[in-house]
Design an enzyme around this catalytic site. Structure first.
Site, PDB file in Angstrom:
ATOM      1  N   SER A   7      48.401  73.946  39.219  1.00  0.00           N
ATOM      2  CA  SER A   7      47.680  72.977  38.415  1.00  0.00           C
ATOM      3  C   SER A   7      48.663  71.854  38.129  1.00  0.00           C
ATOM      4  O   SER A   7      49.379  71.387  39.025  1.00  0.00           O
ATOM      5  CB  SER A   7      47.159  73.642  37.146  1.00  0.00           C
ATOM      6  OG  SER A   7      46.566  72.719  36.283  1.00  0.00           O
ATOM      7  N   TYR A  49      42.085  63.051  38.648  1.00  0.00           N
ATOM      8  CA  TYR A  49      43.084  64.111  38.891  1.00  0.00           C
ATOM      9  C   TYR A  49      43.032  65.127  37.754  1.00  0.00           C
ATOM     10  O   TYR A  49      43.069  66.337  37.985  1.00  0.00           O
ATOM     11  CB  TYR A  49      44.468  63.460  39.024  1.00  0.00           C
ATOM     12  CG  TYR A  49      45.594  64.420  39.372  1.00  0.00           C
ATOM     13  CD1 TYR A  49      45.552  65.207  40.515  1.00  0.00           C
ATOM     14  CD2 TYR A  49      46.716  64.532  38.547  1.00  0.00           C
ATOM     15  CE1 TYR A  49      46.588  66.086  40.828  1.00  0.00           C
ATOM     16  CE2 TYR A  49      47.762  65.390  38.846  1.00  0.00           C
ATOM     17  CZ  TYR A  49      47.698  66.167  39.996  1.00  0.00           C
ATOM     18  OH  TYR A  49      48.732  67.028  40.289  1.00  0.00           O
ATOM     19  N   LYS A  57      42.289  69.154  38.239  1.00  0.00           N
ATOM     20  CA  LYS A  57      43.218  70.191  37.778  1.00  0.00           C
ATOM     21  C   LYS A  57      42.610  70.997  36.615  1.00  0.00           C
ATOM     22  O   LYS A  57      42.900  72.174  36.465  1.00  0.00           O
ATOM     23  CB  LYS A  57      44.569  69.575  37.394  1.00  0.00           C
ATOM     24  CG  LYS A  57      45.346  69.034  38.609  1.00  0.00           C
ATOM     25  CD  LYS A  57      45.651  70.105  39.663  1.00  0.00           C
ATOM     26  CE  LYS A  57      46.620  69.628  40.736  1.00  0.00           C
ATOM     27  NZ  LYS A  57      46.832  70.624  41.811  1.00  0.00           N
TER      28      LYS A  57
HETATM   29  N1  LIG Z   1      55.561  67.064  41.958  1.00  0.00           N
HETATM   30  C1  LIG Z   1      54.923  66.890  40.827  1.00  0.00           C
HETATM   31  O1  LIG Z   1      55.359  66.123  39.989  1.00  0.00           O
HETATM   32  C2  LIG Z   1      53.681  67.685  40.540  1.00  0.00           C
HETATM   33  C3  LIG Z   1      53.274  67.768  39.196  1.00  0.00           C
HETATM   34  C4  LIG Z   1      52.147  68.490  38.887  1.00  0.00           C
HETATM   35  C5  LIG Z   1      51.444  69.143  39.889  1.00  0.00           C
HETATM   36  N2  LIG Z   1      51.850  69.034  41.193  1.00  0.00           N
HETATM   37  C6  LIG Z   1      51.052  69.750  42.207  1.00  0.00           C
HETATM   38  O2  LIG Z   1      51.907  70.467  43.064  1.00  0.00           O
HETATM   39  C7  LIG Z   1      51.262  70.659  44.323  1.00  0.00           C
HETATM   40  C8  LIG Z   1      52.229  70.342  45.438  1.00  0.00           C
HETATM   41  O3  LIG Z   1      52.618  68.982  45.345  1.00  0.00           O
HETATM   42  P1  LIG Z   1      54.118  68.509  45.590  1.00  0.00           P
HETATM   43  O4  LIG Z   1      54.627  68.024  44.306  1.00  0.00           O
HETATM   44  O5  LIG Z   1      54.860  69.520  46.327  1.00  0.00           O
HETATM   45  O6  LIG Z   1      53.850  67.198  46.475  1.00  0.00           O
HETATM   46  P2  LIG Z   1      54.049  66.956  48.046  1.00  0.00           P
HETATM   47  O7  LIG Z   1      55.483  67.137  48.419  1.00  0.00           O
HETATM   48  O8  LIG Z   1      53.445  65.633  48.304  1.00  0.00           O
HETATM   49  O9  LIG Z   1      53.195  68.107  48.736  1.00  0.00           O
HETATM   50  C9  LIG Z   1      51.792  68.101  48.749  1.00  0.00           C
HETATM   51  C10 LIG Z   1      51.377  69.046  49.860  1.00  0.00           C
HETATM   52  O10 LIG Z   1      49.944  69.214  49.847  1.00  0.00           O
HETATM   53  C11 LIG Z   1      49.520  69.174  51.186  1.00  0.00           C
HETATM   54  N3  LIG Z   1      48.114  68.853  51.394  1.00  0.00           N
HETATM   55  C12 LIG Z   1      47.409  67.771  50.985  1.00  0.00           C
HETATM   56  N4  LIG Z   1      46.143  67.856  51.443  1.00  0.00           N
HETATM   57  C13 LIG Z   1      46.050  69.010  52.150  1.00  0.00           C
HETATM   58  C14 LIG Z   1      45.010  69.673  52.863  1.00  0.00           C
HETATM   59  N5  LIG Z   1      43.780  69.139  52.969  1.00  0.00           N
HETATM   60  N6  LIG Z   1      45.272  70.869  53.454  1.00  0.00           N
HETATM   61  C15 LIG Z   1      46.505  71.414  53.376  1.00  0.00           C
HETATM   62  N7  LIG Z   1      47.548  70.828  52.745  1.00  0.00           N
HETATM   63  C16 LIG Z   1      47.310  69.649  52.134  1.00  0.00           C
HETATM   64  C17 LIG Z   1      50.408  68.128  51.826  1.00  0.00           C
HETATM   65  O11 LIG Z   1      50.324  68.243  53.236  1.00  0.00           O
HETATM   66  P3  LIG Z   1      50.375  66.979  54.251  1.00  0.00           P
HETATM   67  O12 LIG Z   1      51.825  66.870  54.653  1.00  0.00           O
HETATM   68  O13 LIG Z   1      49.492  67.371  55.373  1.00  0.00           O
HETATM   69  O14 LIG Z   1      49.891  65.783  53.495  1.00  0.00           O
HETATM   70  C18 LIG Z   1      51.758  68.538  51.241  1.00  0.00           C
HETATM   71  O15 LIG Z   1      52.293  69.616  51.975  1.00  0.00           O
HETATM   72  C19 LIG Z   1      50.013  69.791  44.291  1.00  0.00           C
HETATM   73  O16 LIG Z   1      48.884  70.617  44.046  1.00  0.00           O
HETATM   74  C20 LIG Z   1      50.244  68.852  43.123  1.00  0.00           C
HETATM   75  O17 LIG Z   1      49.035  68.437  42.527  1.00  0.00           O
HETATM   76  C21 LIG Z   1      52.951  68.320  41.527  1.00  0.00           C
END
Ligand SMILES: NC(=O)c1ccc[n+]([C@@H]2O[C@H](COP(=O)([O-])OP(=O)(O)OC[C@H]3O[C@@H](n4cnc5c(N)ncnc54)[C@H](OP(=O)(O)O)[C@@H]3O)[C@@H](O)[C@H]2O)c1
Length: 274
Positions: A132, A146, A150
């Site tokens: 989330s 968003y 979430k």
């Molecule tokens: N980093 C933060 O600050 C933060 C904070 C709160 C929550 N989150 C959550 O953490 C999770 C991971 O994000 P992250 O921070 O690691 O960012 P990230 O490095 O941009 O990774 C996002 C990942 O999601 C994948 N994705 C997007 N659409 C997809 C689909 N249709 N099928 C399969 N994979 C898909 C992307 O793959 P592609 O390479 O194919 O695009 C990428 O591997 C997300 O759910 C995000 O909402 C992150």
């Protein structure tokens, strides 16, 4: 030894979690929308990691990934619904072409992957980890879509926690604040129809200023997630990082204030007793 099925492993939390789990000796089914981007990831781990294509909006691909996991490792006991992206913009600025695909990934993709995995998890027991966000704890202007996605993840997860308890399946909702992944870069879509009326709640400056400078260290986040999954008493909610923590504190305090202030009036709504 645990066996993990993780979505969204091309970068960020998903990639780091897959590598950390494999490095400590667990088995990992690492998946990514474009399977080619993660093909080399498994090489150092002999047969303990496999990589598979999985676009979470494709329910058939989720089923196929689960089948391959069963064929290779006999099943898995940790499902991590990590794939996701953000849509920033005021509610009036967003369009269905922008917000529906975001719900397809963050909400319906998580549902379909979970539905595909449950017949296996119900046999083995285990843990479902749903990514989330601090944005899933409290809503804020400029991030409403968003927030909504979430919040849906939070509701589904809380319901699953009750439904799946009899099967020995625990649910962990991870609620990160800002961490330095690709999230604020390529994983944010800005609503194209920018309206000057909503300049005050715009996330544009926030994104530009913070992308690449987030204080949160994703490797430290992964260490906490591993610790929580390993715990005997897995928490349902895991705000990660000081910002997420203070969002949770503020939400609890304001919720408390509202229900206390209106308590006597709101509980007096049942039919009068004869
Ligand atoms: N980093 C933060 O600050 C933060 C904070 C709160 C929550 N989150 C959550 O953490 C999770 C991971 O994000 P992250 O921070 O690691 O960012 P990230 O490095 O941009 O990774 C996002 C990942 O999601 C994948 N994705 C997007 N659409 C997809 C689909 N249709 N099928 C399969 N994979 C898909 C992307 O793959 P592609 O390479 O194919 O695009 C990428 O591997 C997300 O759910 C995000 O909402 C992150």
């Amino acid at each position: 030894m645990k066996t993990w099925l993780i979505t969204g492993c091309s970068s960020g939390f998903g990639q780091r979690l897959a590598l950390a789990a494999a490095h400590r000796g667990d088995q990992v089914i690492a998946t990514a929308r474009n399977g080619k981007t993660i093909e080399e990831m498994a090489e150092p781990f002999g047969g303990r990691m496999i990589t598979l294509p999985l676009d979470v909006t494709d329910a058939a691909a989720a089923k196929a990934a689960v089948e391959k996991a069963v064929e290779t490792f006999g099943g898995f006991d940790v499902l991590v619904n990590n794939a996701g992206y953000g849509l920033f913009g005021a509610i009036e600025e967003g369009t269905p072409e922008e917000y529906r695909p975001m719900f397809e990934v963050n909400v319906f993709g998580l549902i379909e992957t979970t539905r595909a995995a449950l017949p296996i998890l119900r046999r083995s027991g285990g843990t479902i980890v749903n990514m989330s966000s601090g944005a899933g704890i409290a809503g804020s202007g400029g991030a409403g879509y968003y927030n909504a996605a979430k919040f849906a993840v939070e509701g589904i997860s809380e319901a699953l926690a009750g439904e799946l308890k009899p099967f020995g399946i625990r649910v962990l909702i991870v609620e990160p604040g800002p961490f330095r992944t690709d999230f604020l870069g390529r994983s944010i879509t800005m609503a194209a129809n920018e309206m000057p009326e909503y300049a005050a709640s715009s996330r544009k400056d926030y994104r530009e200023t913070n992308n690449g400078h987030q204080a949160g260290d994703p490797d430290k986040a992964i260490a906490v997630i591993l610790r929580a999954v390993d715990a005997d008493d897995v928490p349902l909610h895991l705000p990660l990082g000081p910002i997420a923590h203070s969002i949770a504190e503020r939400k609890l305090a304001s919720f408390r204030r509202d229900i206390d202030a209106w308590r006597d009036i709101t509980i007096a709504t049942d039919f009068d007793q004869p």
